[in-house]
Design an enzyme around this catalytic site. Structure first.
Site, PDB file in Angstrom:
ATOM      1  CB  CYS A  66       2.187  -3.318   5.110  1.00 42.11           C
ATOM      2  SG  CYS A  66       0.631  -3.856   5.846  1.00 42.11           S
ATOM      3  CG  HIS A  98      -0.284   0.052   2.535  1.00 42.07           C
ATOM      4  ND1 HIS A  98       0.281   1.194   3.075  1.00 42.07           N
ATOM      5  CD2 HIS A  98      -0.093  -0.915   3.469  1.00 42.07           C
ATOM      6  CE1 HIS A  98       0.768   0.942   4.264  1.00 42.07           C
ATOM      7  NE2 HIS A  98       0.566  -0.348   4.532  1.00 42.07           N
TER       8      HIS A  98
END
Length: 400
Positions: A347, A329
């Site tokens: 992430c 992301h």
């Protein structure tokens, strides 16, 4: 004088001649009497007449009175030495079951699944080769499940997926007879593809190819679950089918050591982004190595992790790659570290502009190959850890 003498026959000679004729007659009569009159020695029919034709012989499948019959078992009536004149199979409410009569009218087969826990009744007639009619009658009862088990799929009809997409069948109850269930689930492909089912737990079976799908492959999956015994008196509630296509090849190669994220599409590198992965000094924050699979896409996503004291942190262009909270992301606050060091909570952080480029290209089912970290993707990470298993390990999870 001589002429008269030649015509004269002595009486004794005449008597002998008569006896001889009578003797010959008696011998002939004896031969005829060797077989008594009215006895048929080589045929049931009198000489010169055809044997009588047999009556119709009717066979019911299952036999009349059968119980606990599978609603998808073969159900038919067959007639030998005759043909079916009329025939119906009705359920308890009198509704006729759809069936098909053979072209020669010697058999009739059910053409639709039957219901669970119902009694079905035959009614009709057959005509034998003897010209006489014979009744067709009888009944049987289908099995009543202790419970019915339903299933859901992770793929949808008419959709397109990436080259690492597994087919996942999730059951709403534990399956005891996994072999029986697996045998009624089949996968066919437009391109020859080696693959296999594996049971990841008592409720979940996945099918994946040995290697990534070939782009453009058309895939059909049929699970004939209705009527299948799942064990412990449970049966399938409904069949499941799906038809989908594999799209272009896109592979993400993510190296936590170089802090780069590379995108390769159809064999050509199309992007190379600086990235920041999970902080290596904390095992709870490490981005796991192994082949992940793109699961979903979100233009924005709210991140919460009480263990690390953050809540409702909204990030843009989020692509989920596992069920353990790992995403690719955008995250502007870590741009300073991207391409240099790993600081995330697991992430893959990209600059928002780069995240948007990747987001637009990503497809559910794309592989994301992460390497270089100290933690490995595995079963504890949930769906999809399929590619973390070797092929031999995968085959070892088959029930057949």
């Amino acid at each position: 004088m001589g002429g008269r003498w030649s015509r004269w026959v002595p009486r004794a000679a005449l008597a002998i001649g008569i006896v001889a004729v009578l003797g010959m007659t008696a011998c002939s009569s004896g031969d005829d009497a060797a077989s008594p009159r009215g006895t048929q020695t080589s045929s049931d029919a009198p000489a010169g007449q055809a044997a009588p034709k047999p009556p119709a012989k009717i066979t019911l499948e299952p036999v009349s009175g059968a119980a606990d019959v599978s609603p998808v078992a073969p159900v038919k009536v067959s007639v030998a030495d005759g043909t079916i004149e009329e025939l119906t199979l009705t359920n308890p409410t009198g509704k006729q079951v759809i069936g098909e009569l053979s072209a020669d009218r010697t058999s009739w087969s059910v053409g639709e699944p039957l219901g669970y826990g119902k009694t079905y009744t035959w009614a009709g007639t057959a005509r034998g080769t003897d010209g006489r009619t014979a009744p067709i009658s009888g009944s049987f009862t289908t099995v009543t499940p202790a419970r019915q088990v339903d299933a859901s799929l992770n793929v949808g009809d008419g959709r397109t997926y990436g080259i690492a997409m597994p087919i996942a069948v999730k059951f709403d109850r534990a399956v005891t007879d996994k072999a029986a269930v697996q045998k009624v689930m089949t996968v066919t492909t437009s391109v020859p593809t080696e693959g296999a089912w594996a049971w990841l737990d008592d409720r979940t079976a996945h099918w994946r190819p040995k290697t990534y799908w070939a782009p453009g492959t058309k895939v059909n999956m049929v699970a004939k679950l209705y009527g299948t015994p799942f064990g412990d008196g449970t049966y399938g509630a409904e069949d499941r089918t799906v038809h989908f296509t594999i799209g272009r090849s896109q592979i993400v190669k993510a190296d936590t050591r170089t802090h780069r994220l590379v995108v390769i599409r159809d064999g050509v590198q199309v992007a190379d982004f600086p990235a920041s992965y999970g902080l290596e000094s904390d095992p709870g924050r490490v981005t796991h190595s192994g082949t992940h699979v793109v699961m979903s896409k979100h233009e924005s996503y709210s991140m919460t992790n009480p263990k690390y004291n953050y809540e409702n942190v909204v990030v843009p262009w989020a692509v989920r790659i596992s069920n353990n909270g790992e995403f690719i992301h955008g995250y502007a606050p870590s741009i300073w570290a991207q391409g240099k060091q790993n600081v995330s909570h697991g992430c893959v952080n990209l600059a928002p502009a780069n995240a948007k480029i990747y987001f637009d290209s990503a497809m559910t089912g794309d592989p994301v190959e992460v390497v270089g970290s100290t933690e490995q993707l595995g079963p504890e990470d949930g769906d999809y850890h399929d590619w973390a298993l070797t092929w031999d390990q995968w085959l070892g999870k088959s029930a057949v």
